[in-house]
Design a protein around this motif. Structure first.
Motif, mmCIF file in Angstrom:
data_model
loop_
_atom_site.group_PDB
_atom_site.id
_atom_site.type_symbol
_atom_site.label_atom_id
_atom_site.label_comp_id
_atom_site.label_asym_id
_atom_site.label_seq_id
_atom_site.Cartn_x
_atom_site.Cartn_y
_atom_site.Cartn_z
ATOM 1 N N THR A 146 0.817 -1.156 0.069
ATOM 2 C CA THR A 146 0.009 0.015 0.266
ATOM 3 C C THR A 146 1.053 1.326 0.151
ATOM 4 O O THR A 146 0.632 2.259 -0.589
ATOM 5 C CB THR A 146 -0.871 -0.055 1.021
ATOM 6 N N SER A 147 2.090 1.300 0.674
ATOM 7 C CA SER A 147 3.045 2.446 0.935
ATOM 8 C C SER A 147 3.749 2.510 -0.608
ATOM 9 O O SER A 147 4.252 3.596 -0.739
ATOM 10 C CB SER A 147 4.140 2.037 1.731
ATOM 11 N N GLY A 148 3.294 1.590 -1.448
ATOM 12 C CA GLY A 148 4.138 1.900 -3.025
ATOM 13 C C GLY A 148 5.398 1.145 -2.837
ATOM 14 O O GLY A 148 6.015 1.331 -3.960
ATOM 15 N N LYS A 149 5.858 0.491 -1.802
ATOM 16 C CA LYS A 149 7.114 -0.013 -1.834
ATOM 17 C C LYS A 149 7.183 -1.441 -2.717
ATOM 18 O O LYS A 149 6.032 -2.019 -2.411
ATOM 19 C CB LYS A 149 7.735 -0.381 -0.467
ATOM 20 N N LEU A 150 8.230 -1.664 -3.463
ATOM 21 C CA LEU A 150 8.353 -3.226 -4.105
ATOM 22 C C LEU A 150 8.202 -3.998 -3.045
ATOM 23 O O LEU A 150 9.281 -4.032 -2.183
ATOM 24 C CB LEU A 150 9.284 -3.093 -4.944
ATOM 25 N N ALA A 151 7.383 -5.093 -2.738
ATOM 26 C CA ALA A 151 7.349 -6.135 -2.011
ATOM 27 C C ALA A 151 8.086 -7.183 -2.430
ATOM 28 O O ALA A 151 9.114 -7.810 -1.669
ATOM 29 C CB ALA A 151 6.152 -6.505 -1.370
ATOM 30 N N LYS A 152 7.901 -7.580 -3.512
ATOM 31 C CA LYS A 152 8.851 -8.979 -4.243
ATOM 32 C C LYS A 152 8.325 -8.876 -5.698
ATOM 33 O O LYS A 152 7.660 -8.376 -6.266
ATOM 34 C CB LYS A 152 8.258 -10.162 -3.516
ATOM 35 N N THR A 153 9.479 -9.764 -6.349
ATOM 36 C CA THR A 153 9.183 -9.920 -7.723
ATOM 37 C C THR A 153 8.767 -11.640 -8.086
ATOM 38 O O THR A 153 9.180 -12.434 -7.236
ATOM 39 C CB THR A 153 10.229 -9.535 -8.649
ATOM 40 N N ALA A 154 8.163 -11.718 -8.984
ATOM 41 C CA ALA A 154 7.916 -13.234 -9.515
ATOM 42 C C ALA A 154 8.308 -13.541 -11.002
ATOM 43 O O ALA A 154 8.180 -12.644 -11.658
ATOM 44 C CB ALA A 154 6.464 -13.266 -9.003
ATOM 45 N N ALA A 155 8.902 -14.744 -11.179
ATOM 46 C CA ALA A 155 8.861 -15.082 -12.375
ATOM 47 C C ALA A 155 8.240 -16.510 -12.560
ATOM 48 O O ALA A 155 8.158 -17.359 -11.775
ATOM 49 C CB ALA A 155 10.305 -15.551 -12.763
ATOM 50 N N PHE A 156 7.062 -16.562 -13.773
ATOM 51 C CA PHE A 156 6.402 -17.709 -14.004
ATOM 52 C C PHE A 156 7.102 -18.701 -14.988
ATOM 53 O O PHE A 156 7.745 -18.061 -16.116
ATOM 54 C CB PHE A 156 4.964 -17.438 -14.627
ATOM 55 N N GLU A 157 7.112 -19.886 -14.619
ATOM 56 C CA GLU A 157 7.590 -21.128 -15.613
ATOM 57 C C GLU A 157 6.434 -21.696 -16.137
ATOM 58 O O GLU A 157 5.544 -22.229 -15.434
ATOM 59 C CB GLU A 157 8.619 -22.167 -14.788
ATOM 60 N N LEU A 158 6.472 -22.043 -17.479
ATOM 61 C CA LEU A 158 5.131 -22.272 -18.314
ATOM 62 C C LEU A 158 5.532 -23.567 -18.821
ATOM 63 O O LEU A 158 6.555 -23.930 -19.269
ATOM 64 C CB LEU A 158 4.801 -21.309 -19.296
ATOM 65 N N ASP A 159 4.380 -24.451 -18.864
ATOM 66 C CA ASP A 159 4.636 -25.784 -19.424
ATOM 67 C C ASP A 159 3.094 -25.777 -20.389
ATOM 68 O O ASP A 159 2.181 -25.268 -20.222
ATOM 69 C CB ASP A 159 4.739 -26.852 -18.441
#
Length: 239
Positions: A175-188
């Motif tokens: 909510t503060s605008g801070k980046l919490a985490k990133t994610a990368a998706f692997e597809l099959d």
């Protein structure tokens, strides 16, 4: 109420209702690739890695129902026997040593960078609406806004492939605008259908530590309604 005020309220309700009802093909692809539709059981394995070494792991069965209902059962690791229930924006943790449920928030960490919300809340169409689209040569960036205040992340930047909207990566903001985490998706592809087989979560503060969420299988099931009752779960095992 003045007549002009009444008409304003009617138009506002109509506009807001239209926002909720507007279909999102991009988010529909992501939901279909992770959990399909209807009541399902998602076999999930969470691993915490650091510098190429496996530190911890735990297996979960996540039962996803309609109307923002889900139940996550920890089947192995330190968390074995724990249950997490989600009813709309309310979350409860059930410990095997206690019959009293604990109210928790979706941001509470379950394992590594995987929060309660990352495990229990698996359908994006119910949680977010698209407020902006930015096209690149082979990808599309979607700016997502939380549909409710109780969600783990109030803003998400989601990258999908142009054409089929296959999810590639995401950035989650507080909510503060801070980046919490990133994610990368692997597809099959399973049976000719696009499937998200893994989501890797990273946090710059955690250094070399990454959390991998493996979606091992998705099975259509009939979920007993009593499984979504805090009173039932507090007193009964779920097998």
């Amino acid at each position: 109420m003045r007549k002009q005020d009444l008409w304003f309220c009617i138009l506002l309700l109509f506009f807001l209702g239209g926002l909720r009802a507007e279909p999102s093909p991009e988010l529909a692809v992501l939901d279909q690739a992770r959990t399909r539709q209807g009541d399902v059981r998602v076999e999930t394995l969470i691993e915490v890695w650091e510098a190429g070494e496996l530190l911890r792991s735990s297996a979960f069965e996540v039962y996803v129902g309609t109307g923002r209902q889900s139940l996550a059962l920890a089947r192995s690791g330190r968390e074995a026997g724990q249950k997490v229930l989600m009813l709309d924006d309310q979350f409860w943790l059930f410990l095997p040593t206690s019959q009293r449920p604990i109210r928790i928030t979706p941001m509470q960490k379950m394992l590594g960078e995987a929060s309660i919300g990352d495990i229990a809340s698996l359908r994006w169409q119910e949680d977010y609406r698209i407020i902006n689209r930015q096209s690149e040569p082979e990808t599309l960036w979607l700016s997502l806004e939380a549909a409710r205040a109780g969600l783990s992340y109030q803003r998400v930047e989601l990258q999908v492939r142009t054409g089929d909207y296959a999810p590639l990566s995401a950035r989650f903001y507080l909510t503060s605008g801070k980046l919490a985490k990133t994610a990368a998706f692997e597809l099959d592809e399973v049976g000719g259908e696009l499937t998200v087989s893994r989501m890797t979560l990273t946090d710059e503060v955690m250094g070399d530590e990454v959390t991998r969420i493996h979606y091992q299988s998705v099975t259509e099931v009939d979920i007993p309604e009593r499984w979504f009752s805090p009173a039932f779960l507090a007193r009964n095992p779920v097998d």
